[in-house]
Design a protein around this motif. Structure first.
Motif, PDB file in Angstrom:
ATOM      1  N   GLY A  14       0.820  -1.214   0.000  1.00 47.39           N
ATOM      2  CA  GLY A  14       0.000   0.000   0.000  1.00 47.39           C
ATOM      3  C   GLY A  14       0.846   1.252   0.000  1.00 47.39           C
ATOM      4  N   THR A  15       0.227   2.378   0.304  1.00 48.46           N
ATOM      5  CA  THR A  15       0.926   3.665   0.341  1.00 48.46           C
ATOM      6  C   THR A  15       0.810   4.291   1.733  1.00 48.46           C
ATOM      7  OG1 THR A  15      -1.064   4.776  -0.482  1.00 48.46           O
ATOM      8  CG2 THR A  15       0.568   4.124  -2.103  1.00 48.46           C
ATOM      9  N   VAL A  16       1.778   5.116   2.050  1.00 52.29           N
ATOM     10  CA  VAL A  16       1.854   5.720   3.380  1.00 52.29           C
ATOM     11  C   VAL A  16       0.918   6.929   3.491  1.00 52.29           C
ATOM     12  CG1 VAL A  16       3.369   6.912   5.019  1.00 52.29           C
ATOM     13  CG2 VAL A  16       4.217   4.934   3.721  1.00 52.29           C
ATOM     14  N   ASP A  17       0.137   6.934   4.579  1.00 48.85           N
ATOM     15  CA  ASP A  17      -0.758   8.062   4.870  1.00 48.85           C
ATOM     16  C   ASP A  17      -0.111   9.081   5.795  1.00 48.85           C
ATOM     17  OD1 ASP A  17      -2.824   7.282   3.320  1.00 48.85           O
ATOM     18  OD2 ASP A  17      -4.098   6.545   4.933  1.00 48.85           O
ATOM     19  N   GLU A  18       0.651   8.580   6.759  1.00 49.11           N
ATOM     20  CA  GLU A  18       1.278   9.479   7.727  1.00 49.11           C
ATOM     21  C   GLU A  18       2.395   8.756   8.482  1.00 49.11           C
ATOM     22  OE1 GLU A  18      -0.792  10.275  11.503  1.00 49.11           O
ATOM     23  OE2 GLU A  18      -2.482   9.126  10.683  1.00 49.11           O
ATOM     24  N   ILE A  19       3.247   9.540   9.111  1.00 49.04           N
ATOM     25  CA  ILE A  19       4.296   9.005   9.984  1.00 49.04           C
ATOM     26  C   ILE A  19       3.951   9.422  11.412  1.00 49.04           C
ATOM     27  CG2 ILE A  19       6.741   8.979  10.545  1.00 49.04           C
ATOM     28  CD1 ILE A  19       6.145   7.717   7.870  1.00 49.04           C
ATOM     29  N   ALA A  20       3.986   8.464  12.328  1.00 47.03           N
ATOM     30  CA  ALA A  20       3.647   8.755  13.730  1.00 47.03           C
ATOM     31  C   ALA A  20       4.691   8.146  14.651  1.00 47.03           C
ATOM     32  CB  ALA A  20       2.255   8.204  14.054  1.00 47.03           C
ATOM     33  N   ASP A  21       4.755   8.678  15.853  1.00 43.81           N
ATOM     34  CA  ASP A  21       5.697   8.165  16.853  1.00 43.81           C
ATOM     35  C   ASP A  21       5.042   7.070  17.684  1.00 43.81           C
ATOM     36  OD1 ASP A  21       7.689   9.983  16.109  1.00 43.81           O
ATOM     37  OD2 ASP A  21       6.866  11.537  17.434  1.00 43.81           O
ATOM     38  N   GLU A  22       5.824   6.032  17.949  1.00 42.22           N
ATOM     39  CA  GLU A  22       5.340   4.975  18.829  1.00 42.22           C
ATOM     40  C   GLU A  22       5.220   5.517  20.266  1.00 42.22           C
ATOM     41  OE1 GLU A  22       4.156   2.170  18.219  1.00 42.22           O
ATOM     42  OE2 GLU A  22       5.030   1.324  16.385  1.00 42.22           O
ATOM     43  N   TYR A  39       6.472   4.895  13.157  1.00 40.37           N
ATOM     44  CA  TYR A  39       5.823   3.926  12.264  1.00 40.37           C
ATOM     45  C   TYR A  39       5.069   4.680  11.170  1.00 40.37           C
ATOM     46  CZ  TYR A  39       1.437   4.857  14.814  1.00 40.37           C
ATOM     47  OH  TYR A  39       0.326   5.454  15.373  1.00 40.37           O
ATOM     48  N   ALA A  40       4.865   3.999  10.065  1.00 45.46           N
ATOM     49  CA  ALA A  40       4.136   4.580   8.942  1.00 45.46           C
ATOM     50  C   ALA A  40       2.752   3.943   8.853  1.00 45.46           C
ATOM     51  CB  ALA A  40       4.897   4.348   7.638  1.00 45.46           C
ATOM     52  N   VAL A  41       1.732   4.776   8.838  1.00 42.46           N
ATOM     53  CA  VAL A  41       0.360   4.270   8.651  1.00 42.46           C
ATOM     54  C   VAL A  41       0.151   4.015   7.163  1.00 42.46           C
ATOM     55  CG1 VAL A  41      -2.090   4.776   8.901  1.00 42.46           C
ATOM     56  CG2 VAL A  41      -0.469   5.558  10.654  1.00 42.46           C
ATOM     57  N   ILE A  42      -0.293   2.804   6.844  1.00 41.85           N
ATOM     58  CA  ILE A  42      -0.416   2.390   5.437  1.00 41.85           C
ATOM     59  C   ILE A  42      -1.865   2.146   5.053  1.00 41.85           C
ATOM     60  CG2 ILE A  42       0.216   0.633   3.739  1.00 41.85           C
ATOM     61  CD1 ILE A  42       2.721   0.101   5.407  1.00 41.85           C
ATOM     62  N   SER A  43      -2.260   2.712   3.920  1.00 47.46           N
ATOM     63  CA  SER A  43      -3.553   2.381   3.308  1.00 47.46           C
ATOM     64  C   SER A  43      -3.307   1.289   2.281  1.00 47.46           C
ATOM     65  CB  SER A  43      -4.165   3.602   2.611  1.00 47.46           C
ATOM     66  OG  SER A  43      -4.688   4.507   3.546  1.00 47.46           O
ATOM     67  N   PRO A  44      -3.900   0.111   2.471  1.00 48.11           N
ATOM     68  CA  PRO A  44      -3.688  -0.975   1.506  1.00 48.11           C
ATOM     69  C   PRO A  44      -4.099  -0.573   0.098  1.00 48.11           C
ATOM     70  CG  PRO A  44      -4.714  -1.792   3.511  1.00 48.11           C
ATOM     71  CD  PRO A  44      -4.744  -0.293   3.601  1.00 48.11           C
ATOM     72  N   GLY A  45      -3.476  -1.201  -0.874  1.00 50.55           N
ATOM     73  CA  GLY A  45      -3.802  -0.895  -2.263  1.00 50.55           C
ATOM     74  C   GLY A  45      -5.204  -1.290  -2.654  1.00 50.55           C
ATOM     75  N   VAL A  46      -5.821  -2.174  -1.860  1.00 51.38           N
ATOM     76  CA  VAL A  46      -7.177  -2.660  -2.143  1.00 51.38           C
ATOM     77  C   VAL A  46      -7.994  -2.608  -0.866  1.00 51.38           C
ATOM     78  CG1 VAL A  46      -8.562  -4.606  -2.972  1.00 51.38           C
ATOM     79  CG2 VAL A  46      -6.289  -4.216  -3.920  1.00 51.38           C
ATOM     80  N   ASP A  47      -9.246  -2.180  -0.989  1.00 58.31           N
ATOM     81  CA  ASP A  47     -10.164  -2.222   0.147  1.00 58.31           C
ATOM     82  C   ASP A  47     -10.573  -3.675   0.370  1.00 58.31           C
ATOM     83  OD1 ASP A  47     -12.288  -2.085   1.953  1.00 58.31           O
ATOM     84  OD2 ASP A  47     -13.027  -0.195   1.152  1.00 58.31           O
ATOM     85  N   ILE A  48     -10.233  -4.219   1.526  1.00 54.48           N
ATOM     86  CA  ILE A  48     -10.494  -5.637   1.817  1.00 54.48           C
ATOM     87  C   ILE A  48     -11.979  -5.978   1.663  1.00 54.48           C
ATOM     88  CG2 ILE A  48     -10.276  -7.481   3.533  1.00 54.48           C
ATOM     89  CD1 ILE A  48      -7.596  -6.423   2.576  1.00 54.48           C
ATOM     90  N   ASP A  49     -12.840  -5.040   2.042  1.00 57.31           N
ATOM     91  CA  ASP A  49     -14.282  -5.290   1.980  1.00 57.31           C
ATOM     92  C   ASP A  49     -14.787  -5.471   0.551  1.00 57.31           C
ATOM     93  OD1 ASP A  49     -14.747  -5.223   4.731  1.00 57.31           O
ATOM     94  OD2 ASP A  49     -14.904  -3.038   4.741  1.00 57.31           O
ATOM     95  N   ASP A  50     -14.061  -4.931  -0.419  1.00 57.60           N
ATOM     96  CA  ASP A  50     -14.516  -4.970  -1.814  1.00 57.60           C
ATOM     97  C   ASP A  50     -14.052  -6.213  -2.570  1.00 57.60           C
ATOM     98  OD1 ASP A  50     -15.761  -2.564  -1.444  1.00 57.60           O
ATOM     99  OD2 ASP A  50     -14.109  -1.365  -2.251  1.00 57.60           O
TER     100      ASP A  50
END
Length: 277
Positions: A239-247, A254-265
């Protein structure tokens, strides 16, 4: 006296009726449609005739409107049926479009990796109580599927086979806290691993954990599998990175990732059963 009065009134009424009848006969004999008597009758009964005529007109209008409504309702039913058919065709079109996109991406992946062996499967069940969105697919041991096989949607990895049965399997998604795969960012080549957690899974996301606070990974970075695992090859897009956050527990990020595909679809997928390492 009273009897005489009644008798006289009866004779008077009888006389009037007689005159009216004679007048009617004369008018009929003369071929004319109106007499003094008929005029009198017309005058006397004109209000009744008017009311009757209005009622008749109202009935005609009601009948006409009812007939119009029936035709109108019939046309509406026909249009609704046509709309339903068009919607059904649109659904078929969207499904076909999605299927074509899946096969297009799959063929691109296949062309780039001729050693990959796949089994196509359909999603036949979902666990609505699972926040990590695990799902069941239509292929199992009989089709060569094994535990740990990567499950793909086109060029994207969406999970791994977690449980295998003769004719079906259960897929653990990349949102799952128990999912763990080595990964890298395609520009910086920074390597870590991708996993999930309950909080991120609620929003359909996962994370690339254990990054340096000085990481070069940023918004929009593309994360792919690193190929360290024997079951999952290098280069599958996560997937692609949405944001960088501190643990919260240490000094890493860590990098928050949006998967390339919506699992529900996902309704269809490919199981990568074998590849050359």
């Amino acid at each position: 006296m009273k009897n005489i009065f009644k008798s006289g009134r009866f004779k008077l009424i009888s006389g009037i009726i007689g005159l009216l009848l004679i007048g009617a006969l004369i008018a009929a004999a003369n071929g004319r449609g109106e007499t003094v008597q008929s005029g009198i009758i017309g005058t006397v009964f004109a209000p009744c005739h008017f009311v009757a005529q209005q009622i008749s007109n109202l009935i005609d209008n009601i009948s006409t409107n009812a007939g119009g409504n029936a035709v109108y309702e019939k046309e509406i039913d026909a249009l609704n049926a046509e709309v339903g058919e068009l919607r059904s065709q649109l659904v078929d079109y969207e499904n076909l479009k999605t299927q074509n996109e899946l096969y297009k991406e799959f063929l691109e992946l296949k062309e780039s990796n001729k050693d990959f062996k796949f089994v196509e499967a359909s999603v036949i069940g979902r666990d609505s109580a699972d926040i990590y969105k695990s799902f069941t697919i239509s292929k199992g041991l009989a089709s060569g599927v094994k535990k740990g096989n990567a499950v793909l949607y086109g060029k994207y990895i969406v999970g791994v086979v977690d449980k295998v049965y003769p004719d079906y399997s259960v897929v653990k998604t990349i949102l799952d806290a128990d999912f763990n795969v080595s990964a890298y960012e395609i520009l910086s080549n920074e390597i870590s691993y991708v996993t999930g957690n309950a909080k991120l899974a609620k929003n359909g996301k996962c994370k690339m954990a254990n990054l340096s606070s000085a990481t070069d990974i940023s918004y929009g970075s593309i994360i792919c599998t690193a190929g360290i695992s024997a079951d999952i090859p290098k280069g599958l897009i996560i997937g692609t990175v949405d944001e960088i956050a501190d643990e919260a527990t240490d000094i890493s990020s860590y990098a928050v990732i949006s998967p390339g595909v919506d699992i529900d679809d996902i309704t269809s997928c490919f199981v990568l059963t074998d590849f050359e390492q």
